[in-house]
Design a protein around this motif. Structure first.
Motif, PDB file in Angstrom:
ATOM      1  N   ASN A  99      -4.455 -48.909 -26.933  1.00 15.33           N
ATOM      2  CA  ASN A  99      -5.514 -47.914 -27.119  1.00 15.33           C
ATOM      3  C   ASN A  99      -5.244 -46.950 -28.265  1.00 15.33           C
ATOM      4  O   ASN A  99      -6.110 -46.134 -28.595  1.00 15.33           O
ATOM      5  CB  ASN A  99      -5.712 -47.102 -25.830  1.00 15.33           C
ATOM      6  CG  ASN A  99      -6.412 -47.891 -24.748  1.00 15.33           C
ATOM      7  OD1 ASN A  99      -7.237 -48.752 -25.033  1.00 15.33           O
ATOM      8  ND2 ASN A  99      -6.071 -47.610 -23.500  1.00 15.33           N
ATOM      9  N   LEU A 100      -4.060 -47.041 -28.859  1.00 17.26           N
ATOM     10  CA  LEU A 100      -3.739 -46.153 -29.975  1.00 17.26           C
ATOM     11  C   LEU A 100      -3.944 -46.892 -31.285  1.00 17.26           C
ATOM     12  O   LEU A 100      -3.424 -47.975 -31.482  1.00 17.26           O
ATOM     13  CB  LEU A 100      -2.302 -45.647 -29.861  1.00 17.26           C
ATOM     14  CG  LEU A 100      -1.992 -44.790 -28.632  1.00 17.26           C
ATOM     15  CD1 LEU A 100      -0.543 -44.333 -28.667  1.00 17.26           C
ATOM     16  CD2 LEU A 100      -2.935 -43.608 -28.524  1.00 17.26           C
ATOM     17  N   ASP A 101      -4.718 -46.283 -32.182  1.00 17.97           N
ATOM     18  CA  ASP A 101      -5.150 -46.983 -33.395  1.00 17.97           C
ATOM     19  C   ASP A 101      -5.143 -46.017 -34.567  1.00 17.97           C
ATOM     20  O   ASP A 101      -4.786 -44.839 -34.442  1.00 17.97           O
ATOM     21  CB  ASP A 101      -6.561 -47.549 -33.159  1.00 17.97           C
ATOM     22  CG  ASP A 101      -6.897 -48.716 -34.070  1.00 17.97           C
ATOM     23  OD1 ASP A 101      -6.209 -48.911 -35.091  1.00 17.97           O
ATOM     24  OD2 ASP A 101      -7.869 -49.428 -33.784  1.00 17.97           O
ATOM     25  N   ARG A 102      -5.598 -46.548 -35.710  1.00 16.67           N
ATOM     26  CA  ARG A 102      -5.725 -45.736 -36.923  1.00 16.67           C
ATOM     27  C   ARG A 102      -7.182 -45.656 -37.355  1.00 16.67           C
ATOM     28  O   ARG A 102      -7.475 -45.441 -38.521  1.00 16.67           O
ATOM     29  CB  ARG A 102      -4.882 -46.343 -38.050  1.00 16.67           C
ATOM     30  CG  ARG A 102      -3.401 -46.447 -37.730  1.00 16.67           C
ATOM     31  CD  ARG A 102      -2.560 -46.922 -38.889  1.00 16.67           C
ATOM     32  NE  ARG A 102      -2.940 -48.215 -39.395  1.00 16.67           N
ATOM     33  CZ  ARG A 102      -2.102 -49.123 -39.879  1.00 16.67           C
ATOM     34  NH1 ARG A 102      -0.786 -48.870 -39.879  1.00 16.67           N
ATOM     35  NH2 ARG A 102      -2.529 -50.275 -40.356  1.00 16.67           N
ATOM     36  N   ALA A 103      -8.086 -45.800 -36.393  1.00 21.44           N
ATOM     37  CA  ALA A 103      -9.506 -45.702 -36.731  1.00 21.44           C
ATOM     38  C   ALA A 103      -9.898 -44.260 -37.013  1.00 21.44           C
ATOM     39  O   ALA A 103     -10.744 -43.988 -37.871  1.00 21.44           O
ATOM     40  CB  ALA A 103     -10.355 -46.281 -35.603  1.00 21.44           C
ATOM     41  N   PHE A 104      -9.313 -43.312 -36.269  1.00 27.53           N
ATOM     42  CA  PHE A 104      -9.532 -41.873 -36.478  1.00 27.53           C
ATOM     43  C   PHE A 104     -11.018 -41.518 -36.506  1.00 27.53           C
ATOM     44  O   PHE A 104     -11.480 -40.785 -37.385  1.00 27.53           O
ATOM     45  CB  PHE A 104      -8.843 -41.409 -37.760  1.00 27.53           C
ATOM     46  CG  PHE A 104      -7.385 -41.735 -37.826  1.00 27.53           C
ATOM     47  CD1 PHE A 104      -6.498 -41.209 -36.894  1.00 27.53           C
ATOM     48  CD2 PHE A 104      -6.888 -42.581 -38.808  1.00 27.53           C
ATOM     49  CE1 PHE A 104      -5.135 -41.519 -36.949  1.00 27.53           C
ATOM     50  CE2 PHE A 104      -5.536 -42.890 -38.866  1.00 27.53           C
ATOM     51  CZ  PHE A 104      -4.648 -42.364 -37.937  1.00 27.53           C
ATOM     52  N   ARG A 139      -1.617 -41.591 -35.108  1.00 28.41           N
ATOM     53  CA  ARG A 139      -2.380 -42.453 -34.231  1.00 28.41           C
ATOM     54  C   ARG A 139      -3.388 -41.598 -33.456  1.00 28.41           C
ATOM     55  O   ARG A 139      -3.220 -40.390 -33.302  1.00 28.41           O
ATOM     56  CB  ARG A 139      -1.484 -43.194 -33.227  1.00 28.41           C
ATOM     57  CG  ARG A 139      -0.491 -44.171 -33.851  1.00 28.41           C
ATOM     58  CD  ARG A 139      -1.186 -45.379 -34.458  1.00 28.41           C
ATOM     59  NE  ARG A 139      -0.222 -46.383 -34.923  1.00 28.41           N
ATOM     60  CZ  ARG A 139       0.296 -46.403 -36.134  1.00 28.41           C
ATOM     61  NH1 ARG A 139      -0.038 -45.442 -37.002  1.00 28.41           N
ATOM     62  NH2 ARG A 139       1.133 -47.351 -36.498  1.00 28.41           N
ATOM     63  N   GLN A 140      -4.415 -42.273 -32.945  1.00 25.69           N
ATOM     64  CA  GLN A 140      -5.427 -41.595 -32.131  1.00 25.69           C
ATOM     65  C   GLN A 140      -5.971 -42.587 -31.102  1.00 25.69           C
ATOM     66  O   GLN A 140      -6.173 -43.770 -31.430  1.00 25.69           O
ATOM     67  CB  GLN A 140      -6.572 -41.084 -33.024  1.00 25.69           C
ATOM     68  CG  GLN A 140      -7.546 -40.152 -32.313  1.00 25.69           C
ATOM     69  CD  GLN A 140      -8.606 -39.616 -33.276  1.00 25.69           C
ATOM     70  OE1 GLN A 140      -9.301 -40.380 -33.939  1.00 25.69           O
ATOM     71  NE2 GLN A 140      -8.727 -38.299 -33.348  1.00 25.69           N
ATOM     72  N   PRO A 141      -6.194 -42.137 -29.866  1.00 28.15           N
ATOM     73  CA  PRO A 141      -6.739 -43.050 -28.863  1.00 28.15           C
ATOM     74  C   PRO A 141      -8.158 -43.486 -29.217  1.00 28.15           C
ATOM     75  O   PRO A 141      -8.962 -42.689 -29.719  1.00 28.15           O
ATOM     76  CB  PRO A 141      -6.739 -42.213 -27.577  1.00 28.15           C
ATOM     77  CG  PRO A 141      -5.765 -41.105 -27.827  1.00 28.15           C
ATOM     78  CD  PRO A 141      -5.864 -40.818 -29.298  1.00 28.15           C
ATOM     79  N   THR A 142      -8.448 -44.744 -28.965  1.00 21.74           N
ATOM     80  CA  THR A 142      -9.818 -45.237 -29.141  1.00 21.74           C
ATOM     81  C   THR A 142     -10.628 -45.060 -27.865  1.00 21.74           C
ATOM     82  O   THR A 142     -11.843 -45.212 -27.873  1.00 21.74           O
ATOM     83  CB  THR A 142      -9.808 -46.718 -29.535  1.00 21.74           C
ATOM     84  OG1 THR A 142      -9.070 -47.457 -28.554  1.00 21.74           O
ATOM     85  CG2 THR A 142      -9.156 -46.906 -30.895  1.00 21.74           C
TER      86      THR A 142
END
Length: 312
Positions: free
Chosen positions: A29-34, A228-231
Motif C-alpha cells: 500500500n506504500l507507493d510513490r504516486a503521491f 512514500r505515501q499510502p495509496t
C-alpha cells in the motif's frame, strides 16, 4: 518510528530504523504516486521535492509510481545492463585509474566529483564528458533537494537554478531521465564513498587489512531519504496511516546504524535500485586498482577528467 501529526496541518512519519524501513519497502500500500496532497505541510514538501525530481513534468525514476507505464520494464532493462558491466568494473580496469589515483591521494580533495560523474555519465552516453559546469549542476541539485532553509528554497525557486541545472545535464545525456538521476543525484552517494575510500587508503593499517569487498562495503552510502505515501488507509508500525500521510524514510541513517547492501539498495522490493550490483563492483574495482602494486606508481599527475572511458 516517529509521527508528527496536527490534523489539517501536518501528518509525517519518519523512520531511520532498518527493520521498519524494510517492512515499509515491502508494504504493497506504500507507493510513490503521491496523489493525496490535502495535508498542507505535506503538500508543500511534496510540491518542492517532486518539482526538483522531474523534467518537463516527467518524474525521475526514483519518484515514479509503481504503476507508471514502462517503469518496471525500464528498471529491469537498466538492472540487467548494469549487472552485465559489473564484473569488468570489479576487476579494476584502466578506466578507473584516475579514481584509483585519487584514492591514493593524488589531486585535491574536491576533484572526486567530476571523476565519478565522468564514469557514471558514460554508462548512459558514450561521448559524455564531465565538466566543472556539469559537476556544479549536480552539486546545486543535491543542495536543492535536501535544503530546509526557507531563504535558500525561495531563492532557488526565484532564480530557477535547479531547472537550468537539469536542462544542462538533460542535454548532455540525450534526454534520458535515468541518466539525469544518475549524474545529478545518485552519484553523490558514490562520491561520498570514494572520498571515504581515500581516507581509508591513507591509513596504512586499513590499506593492508581491507579486501576490495570489505572496502567497498565500508564505502557504500545509501540515499539520505526516500519518500512514500499510502495509496489506501494502512496500518504500519502500530500506526493508522491515511492517504495523506507522508513517510520520510532515512535510508542512509539506517545504513550507518546497521550496514546492509540489501537495505541500501532496497533489494527485493519493487523499487530496488538498478545499480545494486554495479555500485559495489565499481567501489571494489577502485580499491583493487588503488592497492595493486603494479598500478600504485601510476597516476602521479593530477587526475584528468577522462576517468570513465567508454563503458556503454
Amino acid at each position: 518510528m516517529k509521527r508528527t501529526r496536527i490534523p489539517g496541518i501536518v501528518d509525517i512519519v519518519t523512520s531511520d530504523d532498518a527493520t521498519e524501513i524494510e517492512s515499509f519497502a515491502q508494504d504493497p500500500n506504500l507507493d510513490r504516486a503521491f496523489e493525496d496532497r490535502s495535508v498542507p505541510t505535506n503538500g508543500q514538501i511534496l510540491q518542492r521535492v517532486l518539482g526538483i525530481l522531474q523534467i518537463g513534468g516527467k518524474p525521475l525514476p526514483t519518484v515514479s509510481a509503481k504503476c507508471t507505464p514502462g517503469r518496471a520494464e525500464a528498471q529491469d532493462a537498466l538492472w540487467n545492463r548494469l549487472n552485465a558491466l559489473a564484473p569488468a568494473y570489479c576487476a579494476g580496469p584502466d578506466d578507473l585509474e584516475s579514481l584509483a589515483a585519487f584514492v591514493r591521494g593524488v589531486g585535491p580533495n574536491d576533484s572526486c566529483g567530476i571523476l565519478v560523474q565522468q564514469v557514471v555519465g558514460r554508462l548512459f552516453a558514450p561521448n559524455f564528458q564531465a565538466t566543472q559546469d556539469s559537476w556544479n549542476a549536480a552539486l546545486l541539485l543535491d543542495k536543492a533537494v535536501h535544503t530546509r532553509d526557507p531563504a535558500e528554497i525561495a531563492w532557488l525557486a526565484l532564480t530557477k537554478q535547479a531547472d537550468q541545472a537539469k536542462e544542462l545535464l538533460w542535454d548532455m545525456v540525450g534526454a534520458d531521465l535515468a541518466a539525469v538521476h544518475a549524474i545529478g543525484f545518485a552519484l553523490h552517494n558514490i562520491v561520498s564513498g570514494v572520498n571515504l575510500m581515500r581516507e581509508l587508503y591513507n591509513d596504512s593499517a586499513s590499506r593492508t587489512a581491507l579486501s576490495p569487498e570489505a572496502a567497498g562495503s565500508k564505502c557504500l552510502f545509501a540515499p539520505v531519504n526516500i519518500l512514500r505515501q499510502p495509496t489506501a488507509p494502512d496500518t504500519a508500525g502500530n500506526e493508522d496511516l491515511e492517504t495523506g500521510t507522508l513517510l520520510i524514510l532515512g535510508l542512509q541513517a539506517a545504513n550507518v546504524s546497521a550496514p546492509d547492501a540489501n537495505l541500501a539498495f532496497l533489494r527485493g522490493s519493487w523499487s530496488q535500485c538498478p545499480a545494486e550490483r554495479w555500485v559495489p563492483a565499481f567501489l571494489q574495482g577502485i580499491w583493487r586498482r588503488a592497492c595493486d602494486p603494479q598500478t600504485q606508481n601510476q597516476g602521479k599527475a593530477v587526475p584528468s577528467n577522462d576517468a570513465g572511458g567508454n563503458a556503454s
